[in-house]
Design an enzyme around this catalytic site. Structure first.
Site, PDB file in Angstrom:
ATOM      1  CE  LYS A  56      -4.121  -2.094   0.772  1.00 47.97           C
ATOM      2  NZ  LYS A  56      -3.821  -3.540   0.862  1.00 47.97           N
TER       3      LYS A  56
HETATM    4  C1  LIG Z   1      -4.504  -4.646   0.476  1.00 51.89           C
HETATM    5  C2  LIG Z   1      -3.752  -5.914   0.449  1.00 51.89           C
HETATM    6  C3  LIG Z   1      -4.053  -6.933  -0.484  1.00 51.89           C
HETATM    7  C4  LIG Z   1      -5.201  -6.818  -1.451  1.00 51.89           C
HETATM    8  O1  LIG Z   1      -5.010  -5.808  -2.399  1.00 51.89           O
HETATM    9  P1  LIG Z   1      -6.247  -5.218  -3.211  1.00 51.89           P
HETATM   10  O2  LIG Z   1      -5.707  -4.088  -3.996  1.00 51.89           O
HETATM   11  O3  LIG Z   1      -7.242  -4.779  -2.177  1.00 51.89           O
HETATM   12  O4  LIG Z   1      -6.797  -6.318  -4.041  1.00 51.89           O
HETATM   13  C5  LIG Z   1      -3.257  -8.055  -0.495  1.00 51.89           C
HETATM   14  N1  LIG Z   1      -2.228  -8.208   0.371  1.00 51.89           N
HETATM   15  C6  LIG Z   1      -1.924  -7.262   1.278  1.00 51.89           C
HETATM   16  C7  LIG Z   1      -0.807  -7.502   2.211  1.00 51.89           C
HETATM   17  C8  LIG Z   1      -2.664  -6.087   1.349  1.00 51.89           C
HETATM   18  O5  LIG Z   1      -2.352  -5.145   2.247  1.00 51.89           O
END
Ligand SMILES: *Cc1c(COP(=O)(O)O)cnc(C)c1O
Length: 474
Positions: A120
Protein backbone atom coordinates in the site's frame (compact mmCIF):
# COMPACT_ATOMS: atom_id res chain seq x y z
CA UNK A 1 7.50 25.00 -17.66
CA UNK A 2 6.34 22.10 -19.81
CA UNK A 3 3.48 19.99 -18.56
CA UNK A 4 3.99 16.24 -18.58
CA UNK A 5 1.39 15.95 -21.32
CA UNK A 6 -0.11 18.51 -23.65
CA UNK A 7 -3.70 17.55 -23.11
CA UNK A 8 -5.60 17.16 -19.87
CA UNK A 9 -6.56 13.55 -19.23
CA UNK A 10 -10.31 13.33 -18.83
CA UNK A 11 -11.87 11.02 -16.28
CA UNK A 12 -15.39 9.66 -16.37
CA UNK A 13 -17.50 7.82 -13.81
CA UNK A 14 -18.32 4.12 -14.07
CA UNK A 15 -21.96 5.07 -13.47
CA UNK A 16 -22.19 7.53 -16.33
CA UNK A 17 -23.79 10.32 -14.30
CA UNK A 18 -20.91 12.65 -13.44
CA UNK A 19 -19.35 15.45 -15.45
CA UNK A 20 -15.91 14.56 -16.88
CA UNK A 21 -13.07 15.95 -14.74
CA UNK A 22 -9.28 16.16 -14.77
CA UNK A 23 -6.67 14.40 -12.68
CA UNK A 24 -6.51 16.95 -9.87
CA UNK A 25 -10.26 16.76 -9.27
CA UNK A 26 -10.18 12.95 -9.41
CA UNK A 27 -7.46 12.83 -6.79
CA UNK A 28 -9.15 15.29 -4.46
CA UNK A 29 -12.67 13.86 -4.66
CA UNK A 30 -11.95 10.12 -4.63
CA UNK A 31 -15.42 8.85 -5.44
CA UNK A 32 -17.46 10.38 -8.30
CA UNK A 33 -20.58 12.33 -7.22
CA UNK A 34 -22.92 9.79 -8.85
CA UNK A 35 -21.49 7.06 -6.59
CA UNK A 36 -19.33 5.61 -9.34
CA UNK A 37 -15.56 5.28 -9.61
CA UNK A 38 -13.48 7.45 -11.88
CA UNK A 39 -11.42 6.05 -14.69
CA UNK A 40 -9.80 7.48 -17.80
CA UNK A 41 -12.16 8.28 -20.66
CA UNK A 42 -9.81 6.25 -22.86
CA UNK A 43 -6.87 3.98 -22.04
CA UNK A 44 -3.56 5.56 -23.02
CA UNK A 45 -1.44 3.23 -25.13
CA UNK A 46 2.34 2.88 -25.16
CA UNK A 47 4.00 1.75 -28.36
CA UNK A 48 6.36 -1.20 -28.48
CA UNK A 49 9.22 1.30 -28.78
CA UNK A 50 8.00 3.16 -25.69
CA UNK A 51 8.10 -0.09 -23.73
CA UNK A 52 11.51 -1.03 -25.12
CA UNK A 53 12.65 2.39 -23.97
CA UNK A 54 11.96 1.44 -20.35
CA UNK A 55 14.79 -1.13 -20.40
CA UNK A 56 17.38 -0.41 -17.76
CA UNK A 57 15.48 2.42 -16.13
CA UNK A 58 15.21 2.64 -12.35
CA UNK A 59 11.90 2.66 -10.54
CA UNK A 60 11.51 6.42 -10.34
CA UNK A 61 12.49 6.88 -13.97
CA UNK A 62 9.95 4.24 -14.95
CA UNK A 63 7.25 5.98 -12.93
CA UNK A 64 8.00 9.23 -14.69
CA UNK A 65 7.40 7.52 -18.05
CA UNK A 66 4.19 5.70 -17.07
CA UNK A 67 2.29 8.36 -15.12
CA UNK A 68 2.22 11.36 -17.54
CA UNK A 69 -0.76 10.34 -19.67
CA UNK A 70 -2.80 9.90 -16.47
CA UNK A 71 -1.63 13.13 -14.86
CA UNK A 72 -2.16 15.16 -18.03
CA UNK A 73 -1.41 18.83 -17.60
CA UNK A 74 -2.02 18.81 -13.83
CA UNK A 75 1.72 18.76 -13.05
CA UNK A 76 4.86 19.91 -14.76
CA UNK A 77 7.48 17.36 -15.76
CA UNK A 78 9.81 18.62 -13.05
CA UNK A 79 7.11 18.43 -10.41
CA UNK A 80 6.17 14.88 -11.30
CA UNK A 81 9.82 13.84 -11.24
CA UNK A 82 10.36 15.47 -7.88
CA UNK A 83 7.23 13.89 -6.36
CA UNK A 84 8.20 10.41 -7.57
CA UNK A 85 11.75 10.80 -6.31
CA UNK A 86 10.52 11.86 -2.86
CA UNK A 87 7.82 9.20 -2.67
CA UNK A 88 10.19 6.35 -3.48
CA UNK A 89 13.39 7.77 -2.06
CA UNK A 90 12.63 6.53 1.43
CA UNK A 91 11.99 2.92 0.51
CA UNK A 92 14.38 0.62 2.32
CA UNK A 93 15.51 -1.15 -0.87
CA UNK A 94 16.99 1.07 -3.54
CA UNK A 95 15.35 -0.96 -6.30
CA UNK A 96 12.04 0.05 -4.60
CA UNK A 97 10.39 -3.13 -5.90
CA UNK A 98 13.06 -5.85 -6.28
CA UNK A 99 12.35 -9.08 -8.18
CA UNK A 100 13.51 -12.25 -6.47
CA UNK A 101 13.69 -15.57 -8.28
CA UNK A 102 12.30 -18.63 -6.49
CA UNK A 103 12.79 -21.29 -9.12
CA UNK A 104 13.07 -21.47 -12.88
CA UNK A 105 9.59 -20.16 -13.43
CA UNK A 106 8.47 -18.29 -10.33
CA UNK A 107 9.46 -14.82 -9.24
CA UNK A 108 8.37 -12.66 -6.34
CA UNK A 109 8.01 -8.92 -6.83
CA UNK A 110 8.72 -7.48 -3.39
CA UNK A 111 6.46 -4.50 -2.87
CA UNK A 112 6.85 -4.21 0.89
CA UNK A 113 9.98 -2.11 1.31
CA UNK A 114 8.07 1.06 2.16
CA UNK A 115 7.63 2.54 5.64
CA UNK A 116 4.67 0.35 6.76
CA UNK A 117 5.82 -2.96 5.25
CA UNK A 118 2.99 -3.49 2.77
CA UNK A 119 2.54 -2.68 -0.90
CA UNK A 120 0.00 0.00 0.00
CA UNK A 121 2.95 2.34 0.59
CA UNK A 122 3.82 2.31 -3.11
CA UNK A 123 0.62 4.15 -3.90
CA UNK A 124 0.04 6.07 -0.69
CA UNK A 125 3.47 7.66 -0.39
CA UNK A 126 2.79 9.18 -3.79
CA UNK A 127 -0.81 10.06 -2.93
CA UNK A 128 0.21 11.93 0.22
CA UNK A 129 2.53 14.15 -1.79
CA UNK A 130 -0.03 14.72 -4.54
CA UNK A 131 -2.62 15.78 -1.97
CA UNK A 132 -0.18 18.16 -0.33
CA UNK A 133 0.77 19.70 -3.67
CA UNK A 134 -2.76 20.21 -4.99
CA UNK A 135 -4.23 21.42 -1.69
CA UNK A 136 -1.59 24.04 -1.11
CA UNK A 137 -1.91 25.19 -4.69
CA UNK A 138 -5.66 25.66 -4.16
CA UNK A 139 -5.29 26.82 -0.55
CA UNK A 140 -7.88 24.25 0.52
CA UNK A 141 -8.50 21.73 3.31
CA UNK A 142 -10.21 18.35 3.03
CA UNK A 143 -11.42 15.54 5.26
CA UNK A 144 -10.38 12.06 4.28
CA UNK A 145 -12.39 9.08 5.47
CA UNK A 146 -11.25 5.56 4.84
CA UNK A 147 -11.91 1.98 5.80
CA UNK A 148 -9.05 -0.42 6.20
CA UNK A 149 -8.69 -4.16 6.51
CA UNK A 150 -5.28 -3.40 8.00
CA UNK A 151 -2.69 -2.15 5.59
CA UNK A 152 -4.28 0.85 3.89
CA UNK A 153 -4.82 2.47 7.27
CA UNK A 154 -1.22 2.49 8.37
CA UNK A 155 0.08 3.41 4.93
CA UNK A 156 -2.35 6.35 4.72
CA UNK A 157 -1.59 7.52 8.24
CA UNK A 158 2.14 7.33 7.59
CA UNK A 159 1.71 9.29 4.36
CA UNK A 160 -0.57 12.01 5.77
CA UNK A 161 0.38 12.48 9.45
CA UNK A 162 1.07 16.11 10.23
CA UNK A 163 -0.46 17.47 7.02
CA UNK A 164 -2.29 20.59 8.23
CA UNK A 165 -4.65 20.63 5.26
CA UNK A 166 -6.10 17.17 5.88
CA UNK A 167 -8.05 15.50 8.67
CA UNK A 168 -7.83 11.74 8.29
CA UNK A 169 -10.49 9.48 9.86
CA UNK A 170 -9.51 5.84 9.49
CA UNK A 171 -12.01 3.08 10.32
CA UNK A 172 -10.74 -0.43 11.05
CA UNK A 173 -12.75 -3.48 12.13
CA UNK A 174 -12.27 -3.90 15.88
CA UNK A 175 -10.16 -6.95 16.72
CA UNK A 176 -9.82 -8.06 13.10
CA UNK A 177 -6.46 -6.55 12.23
CA UNK A 178 -3.16 -7.88 13.51
CA UNK A 179 -1.44 -6.36 16.54
CA UNK A 180 1.25 -4.86 14.41
CA UNK A 181 -1.21 -3.51 11.86
CA UNK A 182 -3.22 -1.88 14.63
CA UNK A 183 -0.19 -0.43 16.38
CA UNK A 184 1.14 0.97 13.11
CA UNK A 185 -2.06 3.02 12.96
CA UNK A 186 -2.82 3.81 16.56
CA UNK A 187 0.64 4.78 17.79
CA UNK A 188 0.96 7.64 15.33
CA UNK A 189 0.19 10.75 17.37
CA UNK A 190 -0.66 13.67 15.12
CA UNK A 191 -3.48 16.20 15.49
CA UNK A 192 -4.90 15.37 12.06
CA UNK A 193 -5.03 11.57 12.54
CA UNK A 194 -8.21 9.99 14.00
CA UNK A 195 -8.38 6.20 14.41
CA UNK A 196 -11.82 4.59 14.83
CA UNK A 197 -12.29 0.89 15.63
CA UNK A 198 -15.69 -0.21 14.30
CA UNK A 199 -17.63 -2.97 16.02
CA UNK A 200 -18.08 -5.00 12.83
CA UNK A 201 -16.27 -6.37 9.77
CA UNK A 202 -14.25 -4.56 7.13
CA UNK A 203 -17.31 -4.62 4.86
CA UNK A 204 -19.32 -2.83 7.58
CA UNK A 205 -16.62 -0.17 7.83
CA UNK A 206 -16.45 0.19 4.06
CA UNK A 207 -20.25 0.46 3.84
CA UNK A 208 -20.14 3.33 6.37
CA UNK A 209 -17.56 5.15 4.29
CA UNK A 210 -19.62 4.67 1.13
CA UNK A 211 -22.72 5.96 2.93
CA UNK A 212 -20.84 9.10 3.99
CA UNK A 213 -19.97 9.85 0.38
CA UNK A 214 -23.56 9.12 -0.67
CA UNK A 215 -24.79 11.71 1.86
CA UNK A 216 -24.17 14.68 -0.42
CA UNK A 217 -24.71 17.19 2.33
CA UNK A 218 -22.23 15.59 4.72
CA UNK A 219 -19.72 15.02 1.93
CA UNK A 220 -19.88 18.65 0.84
CA UNK A 221 -19.81 20.10 4.36
CA UNK A 222 -16.55 18.29 5.16
CA UNK A 223 -15.06 18.21 1.65
CA UNK A 224 -14.75 14.44 1.89
CA UNK A 225 -12.09 12.63 -0.01
CA UNK A 226 -10.80 9.06 -0.16
CA UNK A 227 -7.53 7.23 0.00
CA UNK A 228 -9.04 3.78 -0.45
CA UNK A 229 -8.29 2.09 -3.72
CA UNK A 230 -11.42 3.71 -5.12
CA UNK A 231 -9.06 6.69 -5.53
CA UNK A 232 -7.80 6.46 -9.10
CA UNK A 233 -4.37 7.89 -8.27
CA UNK A 234 -3.60 4.76 -6.27
CA UNK A 235 -4.26 2.55 -9.26
CA UNK A 236 -2.11 4.82 -11.41
CA UNK A 237 0.84 4.48 -9.02
CA UNK A 238 0.49 0.70 -9.00
CA UNK A 239 0.54 0.39 -12.78
CA UNK A 240 4.20 1.37 -12.65
CA UNK A 241 5.49 -1.81 -11.04
CA UNK A 242 3.84 -4.06 -13.60
CA UNK A 243 5.87 -2.33 -16.31
CA UNK A 244 8.99 -2.24 -14.15
CA UNK A 245 8.87 -5.98 -13.43
CA UNK A 246 7.85 -7.01 -16.93
CA UNK A 247 10.61 -5.04 -18.62
CA UNK A 248 13.19 -6.57 -16.28
CA UNK A 249 12.01 -10.03 -17.32
CA UNK A 250 12.18 -9.33 -21.04
CA UNK A 251 9.04 -7.42 -22.07
CA UNK A 252 8.02 -6.49 -24.69
CA UNK A 253 9.92 -9.38 -26.33
CA UNK A 254 8.55 -11.84 -23.83
CA UNK A 255 5.08 -12.14 -22.34
CA UNK A 256 4.65 -12.80 -18.69
CA UNK A 257 1.97 -13.54 -16.16
CA UNK A 258 1.23 -12.04 -12.76
CA UNK A 259 -0.40 -13.63 -9.77
CA UNK A 260 -1.99 -11.14 -7.42
CA UNK A 261 -3.32 -11.77 -3.91
CA UNK A 262 -6.59 -9.91 -4.19
CA UNK A 263 -9.05 -8.22 -1.86
CA UNK A 264 -10.52 -4.98 -3.14
CA UNK A 265 -9.38 -5.71 -6.73
CA UNK A 266 -7.21 -2.56 -6.82
CA UNK A 267 -3.82 -4.15 -7.26
CA UNK A 268 -4.83 -6.63 -9.95
CA UNK A 269 -6.86 -3.92 -11.71
CA UNK A 270 -3.62 -1.96 -12.05
CA UNK A 271 -2.27 -5.01 -13.92
CA UNK A 272 -5.30 -4.87 -16.18
CA UNK A 273 -4.57 -1.20 -16.87
CA UNK A 274 -0.96 -2.06 -17.74
CA UNK A 275 -2.24 -4.66 -20.20
CA UNK A 276 -4.68 -2.18 -21.74
CA UNK A 277 -1.76 0.22 -22.11
CA UNK A 278 0.04 -2.31 -24.26
CA UNK A 279 2.15 -4.33 -21.83
CA UNK A 280 2.24 -7.91 -23.13
CA UNK A 281 0.62 -9.69 -20.20
CA UNK A 282 -0.31 -13.29 -20.90
CA UNK A 283 -2.46 -13.65 -17.82
CA UNK A 284 -3.47 -12.07 -14.55
CA UNK A 285 -4.26 -14.59 -11.85
CA UNK A 286 -6.73 -13.31 -9.28
CA UNK A 287 -5.77 -15.17 -6.12
CA UNK A 288 -8.36 -15.15 -3.35
CA UNK A 289 -8.53 -16.75 0.07
CA UNK A 290 -11.75 -18.52 1.12
CA UNK A 291 -13.56 -15.18 0.78
CA UNK A 292 -13.87 -16.10 -2.85
CA UNK A 293 -16.47 -13.83 -4.43
CA UNK A 294 -14.04 -12.80 -7.17
CA UNK A 295 -13.09 -16.39 -7.90
CA UNK A 296 -16.77 -17.32 -8.20
CA UNK A 297 -17.47 -14.28 -10.36
CA UNK A 298 -14.64 -15.01 -12.78
CA UNK A 299 -15.09 -18.78 -12.90
CA UNK A 300 -18.87 -19.05 -13.13
CA UNK A 301 -20.31 -15.56 -13.20
CA UNK A 302 -21.61 -15.64 -9.63
CA UNK A 303 -20.74 -12.28 -8.01
CA UNK A 304 -22.75 -12.71 -4.82
CA UNK A 305 -21.64 -11.53 -1.41
CA UNK A 306 -21.73 -13.91 1.52
CA UNK A 307 -20.58 -13.37 5.10
CA UNK A 308 -16.93 -12.44 5.60
CA UNK A 309 -14.81 -15.26 7.01
CA UNK A 310 -11.87 -14.19 9.17
CA UNK A 311 -8.60 -15.76 7.90
CA UNK A 312 -4.83 -15.52 8.36
CA UNK A 313 -4.86 -13.03 5.47
CA UNK A 314 -6.99 -10.21 6.92
CA UNK A 315 -6.19 -7.77 4.14
CA UNK A 316 -8.07 -10.06 1.77
CA UNK A 317 -11.05 -10.77 4.02
CA UNK A 318 -13.41 -8.86 1.80
CA UNK A 319 -16.62 -9.83 0.08
CA UNK A 320 -17.50 -6.74 -1.89
CA UNK A 321 -14.51 -5.60 -3.95
CA UNK A 322 -14.98 -1.92 -4.79
CA UNK A 323 -12.63 -1.86 -7.74
CA UNK A 324 -14.35 -4.74 -9.48
CA UNK A 325 -16.80 -2.07 -10.62
CA UNK A 326 -14.06 -0.65 -12.81
CA UNK A 327 -13.68 -3.95 -14.65
CA UNK A 328 -17.46 -4.35 -14.80
CA UNK A 329 -17.59 -0.99 -16.59
CA UNK A 330 -15.49 -2.36 -19.44
CA UNK A 331 -17.43 -5.66 -19.36
CA UNK A 332 -20.66 -3.62 -19.76
CA UNK A 333 -19.22 -2.08 -22.92
CA UNK A 334 -18.44 1.13 -21.00
CA UNK A 335 -22.16 1.81 -20.68
CA UNK A 336 -22.37 3.73 -17.39
CA UNK A 337 -26.16 3.78 -17.35
CA UNK A 338 -26.37 0.00 -17.64
CA UNK A 339 -23.74 -0.49 -14.95
CA UNK A 340 -25.45 1.99 -12.62
CA UNK A 341 -28.63 -0.10 -12.89
CA UNK A 342 -26.69 -3.32 -12.14
CA UNK A 343 -24.97 -1.75 -9.15
CA UNK A 344 -28.25 -0.43 -7.74
CA UNK A 345 -29.69 -3.93 -8.02
CA UNK A 346 -26.56 -5.33 -6.37
CA UNK A 347 -27.00 -2.97 -3.43
CA UNK A 348 -30.32 -4.58 -2.58
CA UNK A 349 -29.87 -8.21 -3.70
CA UNK A 350 -26.13 -8.51 -2.95
CA UNK A 351 -25.74 -10.48 -6.18
CA UNK A 352 -24.85 -9.78 -9.73
CA UNK A 353 -24.51 -12.23 -12.59
CA UNK A 354 -21.88 -12.08 -15.32
CA UNK A 355 -23.32 -13.43 -18.55
CA UNK A 356 -21.41 -15.76 -20.86
CA UNK A 357 -20.13 -12.95 -23.09
CA UNK A 358 -18.87 -10.91 -20.15
CA UNK A 359 -17.20 -13.98 -18.67
CA UNK A 360 -15.51 -14.77 -21.96
CA UNK A 361 -14.30 -11.19 -22.24
CA UNK A 362 -12.83 -11.28 -18.72
CA UNK A 363 -11.27 -14.70 -19.36
CA UNK A 364 -9.12 -13.32 -22.17
CA UNK A 365 -6.88 -11.88 -19.48
CA UNK A 366 -8.00 -13.08 -16.05
CA UNK A 367 -8.09 -16.45 -14.40
CA UNK A 368 -8.65 -17.07 -10.72
CA UNK A 369 -7.79 -19.48 -7.94
CA UNK A 370 -9.27 -19.91 -4.46
CA UNK A 371 -6.57 -20.77 -1.94
CA UNK A 372 -7.52 -22.16 1.45
CA UNK A 373 -5.47 -22.01 4.65
CA UNK A 374 -3.79 -25.41 4.10
CA UNK A 375 -2.61 -24.57 0.60
CA UNK A 376 -1.38 -21.21 1.87
CA UNK A 377 0.61 -22.88 4.65
CA UNK A 378 2.13 -25.51 2.32
CA UNK A 379 3.25 -22.72 0.01
CA UNK A 380 4.90 -20.79 2.83
CA UNK A 381 6.86 -23.92 3.75
CA UNK A 382 7.72 -24.58 0.10
CA UNK A 383 9.05 -21.04 -0.36
CA UNK A 384 11.23 -21.44 2.71
CA UNK A 385 12.54 -24.85 1.63
CA UNK A 386 12.85 -24.06 -2.07
CA UNK A 387 14.06 -20.50 -2.09
CA UNK A 388 15.09 -19.95 1.52
CA UNK A 389 12.49 -17.24 1.52
CA UNK A 390 10.18 -16.35 4.35
CA UNK A 391 6.97 -15.00 2.81
CA UNK A 392 3.92 -13.48 4.40
CA UNK A 393 0.52 -15.24 4.23
CA UNK A 394 -0.94 -12.84 1.63
CA UNK A 395 2.02 -13.28 -0.68
CA UNK A 396 1.65 -17.04 -0.17
CA UNK A 397 -1.92 -16.93 -1.48
CA UNK A 398 -0.58 -15.37 -4.68
CA UNK A 399 2.28 -17.81 -4.99
CA UNK A 400 0.02 -20.80 -4.30
CA UNK A 401 -2.29 -19.64 -7.09
CA UNK A 402 0.67 -19.21 -9.43
CA UNK A 403 1.86 -22.75 -8.72
CA UNK A 404 -1.59 -24.25 -9.10
CA UNK A 405 -2.72 -22.55 -12.29
CA UNK A 406 -2.95 -24.50 -15.52
CA UNK A 407 -3.90 -21.51 -17.64
CA UNK A 408 -0.40 -20.33 -18.55
CA UNK A 409 2.08 -21.57 -21.15
CA UNK A 410 4.92 -23.41 -19.36
CA UNK A 411 7.63 -21.14 -20.75
CA UNK A 412 5.96 -17.98 -19.42
CA UNK A 413 7.49 -16.63 -16.22
CA UNK A 414 5.01 -15.93 -13.45
CA UNK A 415 5.57 -12.99 -11.14
CA UNK A 416 3.75 -13.29 -7.83
CA UNK A 417 3.24 -10.01 -6.06
CA UNK A 418 4.66 -10.07 -2.53
CA UNK A 419 2.30 -7.62 -0.88
CA UNK A 420 3.48 -7.61 2.74
CA UNK A 421 6.66 -8.17 4.69
CA UNK A 422 6.48 -11.42 6.71
CA UNK A 423 7.20 -9.48 9.91
CA UNK A 424 3.83 -7.82 9.59
CA UNK A 425 2.23 -11.19 10.47
CA UNK A 426 4.84 -12.76 12.78
CA UNK A 427 2.53 -15.12 14.69
CA UNK A 428 1.07 -16.74 11.58
CA UNK A 429 4.46 -16.98 9.91
CA UNK A 430 6.03 -18.57 12.98
CA UNK A 431 3.16 -21.01 13.52
CA UNK A 432 3.40 -22.24 9.94
CA UNK A 433 7.13 -22.18 9.24
CA UNK A 434 8.68 -22.37 12.71
CA UNK A 435 10.66 -19.23 11.97
CA UNK A 436 9.82 -15.93 13.62
CA UNK A 437 10.48 -13.02 11.24
CA UNK A 438 12.18 -10.01 12.77
CA UNK A 439 10.61 -6.60 12.51
CA UNK A 440 12.83 -4.29 10.45
CA UNK A 441 14.35 -1.54 12.55
CA UNK A 442 12.72 1.18 10.46
CA UNK A 443 9.34 0.35 11.94
CA UNK A 444 10.55 1.57 15.31
CA UNK A 445 9.51 0.68 18.81
CA UNK A 446 5.87 -0.10 18.04
CA UNK A 447 5.27 -1.98 21.25
CA UNK A 448 6.55 0.74 23.52
CA UNK A 449 4.32 3.55 22.32
CA UNK A 450 0.84 4.46 23.56
CA UNK A 451 -2.17 3.69 21.36
CA UNK A 452 -4.82 6.24 20.44
CA UNK A 453 -8.19 5.18 19.04
CA UNK A 454 -11.90 5.22 19.83
CA UNK A 455 -14.36 2.34 19.51
CA UNK A 456 -17.68 3.07 17.81
CA UNK A 457 -20.64 0.88 16.80
CA UNK A 458 -21.13 0.29 13.06
CA UNK A 459 -23.70 3.07 13.00
CA UNK A 460 -23.86 5.86 10.47
CA UNK A 461 -25.20 8.36 13.03
CA UNK A 462 -22.46 7.63 15.57
CA UNK A 463 -19.60 7.77 13.11
CA UNK A 464 -20.76 10.91 11.33
CA UNK A 465 -21.34 12.84 14.54
CA UNK A 466 -17.89 11.75 15.75
CA UNK A 467 -16.36 13.12 12.56
CA UNK A 468 -18.43 16.31 12.60
CA UNK A 469 -17.28 17.09 16.12
CA UNK A 470 -13.58 16.58 15.37
CA UNK A 471 -12.90 17.64 11.78
CA UNK A 472 -11.58 21.16 11.38
CA UNK A 473 -13.71 23.40 9.18
CA UNK A 474 -12.83 23.08 5.50
C1 LIG B 1 -4.50 -4.65 0.48
C2 LIG B 1 -3.75 -5.91 0.45
C3 LIG B 1 -4.05 -6.93 -0.48
C4 LIG B 1 -5.20 -6.82 -1.45
O1 LIG B 1 -5.01 -5.81 -2.40
P1 LIG B 1 -6.25 -5.22 -3.21
O2 LIG B 1 -5.71 -4.09 -4.00
O3 LIG B 1 -7.24 -4.78 -2.18
O4 LIG B 1 -6.80 -6.32 -4.04
C5 LIG B 1 -3.26 -8.06 -0.50
N1 LIG B 1 -2.23 -8.21 0.37
C6 LIG B 1 -1.92 -7.26 1.28
C7 LIG B 1 -0.81 -7.50 2.21
C8 LIG B 1 -2.66 -6.09 1.35
O5 LIG B 1 -2.35 -5.15 2.25
Amino acid sequence: MASVADLPMTYISTRGGAAPVGFEEVLLSGLAPDGGLYLPAAWPVLTREDIEGLAGLGYVETAVRIMPPFVGNALSEDDLGWLCASAYGNFAHDAVAPLVQLDERHWMLELFHGPTLAFKDVALQMLGLLFARFLSRRDRRITIVGATSGDTGSAAIEALAGNSRIDLFMLHPLGRVSDIQRRQMTTVRAPNIHNIAIEGSFDDAQALVKAMFADRDFARRHALSAVNSINWARIMAQVVYYFYAAVRLGAPRRKLAFSVPTGNFGDVFAGYVAARMGLPVERLIVATNVNDILHRALSDGDYSAGPVIATATPSMDIQVSSNFERLLFDLHGRDGGALAASMRAFDTTRRLHLDAAQRAEAARLFSSERIDGDAMARTMRWALGQGNMLIDPHSAIGLAAARRTTTIAPETPIVSLATAHPAKFPDTVERITGVRPTLPARVGALFERGEYFDVLPASFADVTSYIASRALPV
